[in-house]
Scaffold this motif. Structure first.
Motif, PDB file in Angstrom:
ATOM      1  N   PHE A 113     -16.684  -3.072  33.517  1.00  0.00           N
ATOM      2  CA  PHE A 113     -15.486  -3.102  32.685  1.00  0.00           C
ATOM      3  C   PHE A 113     -15.312  -1.724  32.046  1.00  0.00           C
ATOM      4  CE2 PHE A 113     -17.618  -7.192  32.753  1.00  0.00           C
ATOM      5  CZ  PHE A 113     -16.614  -8.031  33.214  1.00  0.00           C
ATOM      6  N   PHE A 114     -14.244  -1.018  32.442  1.00  0.00           N
ATOM      7  CA  PHE A 114     -13.988   0.321  31.935  1.00  0.00           C
ATOM      8  C   PHE A 114     -12.877   0.297  30.892  1.00  0.00           C
ATOM      9  CE2 PHE A 114     -15.536   1.489  36.269  1.00  0.00           C
ATOM     10  CZ  PHE A 114     -16.624   2.250  35.877  1.00  0.00           C
ATOM     11  N   ILE A 115     -13.128   0.928  29.745  1.00  0.00           N
ATOM     12  CA  ILE A 115     -12.080   1.226  28.778  1.00  0.00           C
ATOM     13  C   ILE A 115     -11.636   2.663  29.047  1.00  0.00           C
ATOM     14  CG2 ILE A 115     -11.497   1.517  26.350  1.00  0.00           C
ATOM     15  CD1 ILE A 115     -11.989  -1.340  27.007  1.00  0.00           C
ATOM     16  N   SER A 116     -10.318   2.861  29.200  1.00  0.00           N
ATOM     17  CA  SER A 116      -9.809   4.179  29.573  1.00  0.00           C
ATOM     18  C   SER A 116      -8.483   4.450  28.875  1.00  0.00           C
ATOM     19  CB  SER A 116      -9.614   4.256  31.087  1.00  0.00           C
ATOM     20  OG  SER A 116      -9.033   5.487  31.469  1.00  0.00           O
ATOM     21  N   PRO A 117      -8.181   5.711  28.546  1.00  0.00           N
ATOM     22  CA  PRO A 117      -6.853   6.034  27.999  1.00  0.00           C
ATOM     23  C   PRO A 117      -5.766   5.776  29.038  1.00  0.00           C
ATOM     24  CG  PRO A 117      -8.403   7.845  27.628  1.00  0.00           C
ATOM     25  CD  PRO A 117      -9.066   6.895  28.583  1.00  0.00           C
ATOM     26  N   ARG A 118      -4.643   5.202  28.603  1.00  0.00           N
ATOM     27  CA  ARG A 118      -3.537   4.958  29.519  1.00  0.00           C
ATOM     28  C   ARG A 118      -2.786   6.240  29.847  1.00  0.00           C
ATOM     29  NH1 ARG A 118      -0.332  -0.319  27.455  1.00  0.00           N
ATOM     30  NH2 ARG A 118       0.900   0.197  29.299  1.00  0.00           N
ATOM     31  N   LYS A 119      -2.883   7.238  28.975  1.00  0.00           N
ATOM     32  CA  LYS A 119      -2.227   8.529  29.221  1.00  0.00           C
ATOM     33  C   LYS A 119      -3.254   9.638  29.041  1.00  0.00           C
ATOM     34  CE  LYS A 119       2.304   6.865  27.708  1.00  0.00           C
ATOM     35  NZ  LYS A 119       3.437   7.061  26.764  1.00  0.00           N
ATOM     36  N   PRO A 120      -4.152   9.833  30.032  1.00  0.00           N
ATOM     37  CA  PRO A 120      -5.207  10.835  29.885  1.00  0.00           C
ATOM     38  C   PRO A 120      -4.666  12.247  30.106  1.00  0.00           C
ATOM     39  CG  PRO A 120      -5.302   9.879  32.061  1.00  0.00           C
ATOM     40  CD  PRO A 120      -4.221   9.134  31.323  1.00  0.00           C
ATOM     41  N   GLY A 121      -5.497  13.227  29.774  1.00  0.00           N
ATOM     42  CA  GLY A 121      -5.173  14.605  30.078  1.00  0.00           C
ATOM     43  C   GLY A 121      -5.643  14.956  31.482  1.00  0.00           C
ATOM     44  N   ALA A 122      -6.020  16.210  31.684  1.00  0.00           N
ATOM     45  CA  ALA A 122      -6.484  16.638  33.003  1.00  0.00           C
ATOM     46  C   ALA A 122      -7.745  15.889  33.413  1.00  0.00           C
ATOM     47  CB  ALA A 122      -6.727  18.147  33.009  1.00  0.00           C
ATOM     48  N   LEU A 123      -8.621  15.631  32.436  1.00  0.00           N
ATOM     49  CA  LEU A 123      -9.834  14.859  32.707  1.00  0.00           C
ATOM     50  C   LEU A 123      -9.537  13.380  32.508  1.00  0.00           C
ATOM     51  CD1 LEU A 123     -12.890  14.736  33.329  1.00  0.00           C
ATOM     52  CD2 LEU A 123     -13.276  14.876  30.852  1.00  0.00           C
ATOM     53  N   ILE A 124      -9.663  12.604  33.577  1.00  0.00           N
ATOM     54  CA  ILE A 124      -9.457  11.161  33.531  1.00  0.00           C
ATOM     55  C   ILE A 124     -10.828  10.505  33.421  1.00  0.00           C
ATOM     56  CG2 ILE A 124      -8.500   9.181  34.771  1.00  0.00           C
ATOM     57  CD1 ILE A 124      -6.739  11.229  36.300  1.00  0.00           C
ATOM     58  N   TRP A 125     -10.982   9.552  32.502  1.00  0.00           N
ATOM     59  CA  TRP A 125     -12.311   8.987  32.277  1.00  0.00           C
ATOM     60  C   TRP A 125     -12.221   7.515  31.872  1.00  0.00           C
ATOM     61  CZ3 TRP A 125     -13.291   6.993  27.430  1.00  0.00           C
ATOM     62  CH2 TRP A 125     -12.439   7.424  26.401  1.00  0.00           C
TER      63      TRP A 125
END
Length: 281
Positions: A113-125
């Motif tokens: 289960f990954f929590i991730s920003p919906r609008k990331p910058g150049a680095l997606i995580w």
């Protein structure tokens, strides 16, 4: 099996795509290619990944594992996305001490289960927990332990490349008392070079380490393959084939692995956007 089906589908769809009129489908395929390589993109997917391991043990047997890997992202807030990923393995495991016979059944289920920003910058995580559930239908197909640990994914997508890494380490928490404790690492790096018309070159070997092993803890493969995003009717699909040589391995591990994958893609909105919902491989 899946390898032959994949080859036939790719050839048939490639041929029909060349005959189709230009209607923006090419751009759509390229967007989908980038989205399929992003573990936290706006894309629901259901991959079927078949792994054929060759040269196992003293009799050089073959093992086959079909991983069913649904990936379902769920928007939590305007800023955060929860990406749910299951891996259900159907395994044919050859007998270790004989040149015939084996065991077929369900292996241990992996859930991440990954929590991730919906609008990331150049680095997606993304970051979250990884679980290993003792669902194996036979002892030889699983660990007999409930295991848990952290998982992380990070990637960059400078056009036309994708560079990324996914890792988790799980420890057994409880389970069968007569089975060995679990402490194992999974590390997958992925490198993709995207070509026109939905084609791409890929290398995504899976490195593992069994920290409980007395020696030869690591399996380190090298290799790669080719893939294509295409449509069968109105259904977007992502197919790929790869081969890997295990340069570092215990004596009982396979020499080679052949991998074929076919993913059913269900984009929501415009493919490749981060807004609502999902991930790689």
């Amino acid at each position: 099996m899946l390898l032959g089906l994949m080859g036939g589908l790719c050839c048939a769809v490639s041929s029909s795509a060349q005959e189709a009129p230009a209607s923006g489908a090419g751009a759509s395929e390229q967007d989908l290619v980038k989205a399929t390589q992003n573990p936290v993109a706006n894309l629901i997917s259901v991959p079927f990944q078949d792994n054929l391991d060759l040269g196992i043990g003293p009799f050089h047997r073959a093992r086959n594992t079909l991983n069913i890997q649904p990936v379902i992202p769920v928007p939590l807030t305007e800023r955060w996305l929860l990406v749910n990923r299951l891996i259900l393995p159907l395994v044919w495991q050859p007998n270790a001490a004989a040149d015939t016979g084996g065991t077929f059944g369900l292996g241990d289920t992996s859930a991440t289960f990954f929590i991730s920003p919906r609008k990331p910058g150049a680095l997606i995580w993304g970051v979250g927990p990884a679980l290993l559930l003792p669902t194996a239908t036979a002892d030889v197909l699983g660990t007999g332990k409930w295991s848990v640990g952290p998982s992380i994914v990070a990637l960059l997508q400078p056009d036309p490349w994708t560079f990324g890494v996914l890792a988790n380490n799980v420890w057994s928490a409880f389970g069968s008392g007569d089975r060995p404790a679990v402490n194992q690492l999974l590390l997958q790096y992925f490198i993709n070079y995207n070509l026109p018309k939905g084609w791409y070159l890929t290398s995504a070997p899976i490195l593992t380490a069994n920290w409980k092993a007395d020696s030869d803890a690591w399996v380190v493969p090298f290799g790669g393959g080719v893939g294509k995003v295409f449509k069968l009717g109105r259904q977007p699909l992502n197919g790929s084939v790869s081969a890997f040589w295990n340069a570092v391995r215990p004596d009982a591990a396979p020499d080679w692995q052949l991998r074929a994958q076919l993913s059913f893609l269900f984009p929501e909105g415009k493919p490749g956007q981060q807004a609502p919902p999902a991930p790689p491989h």
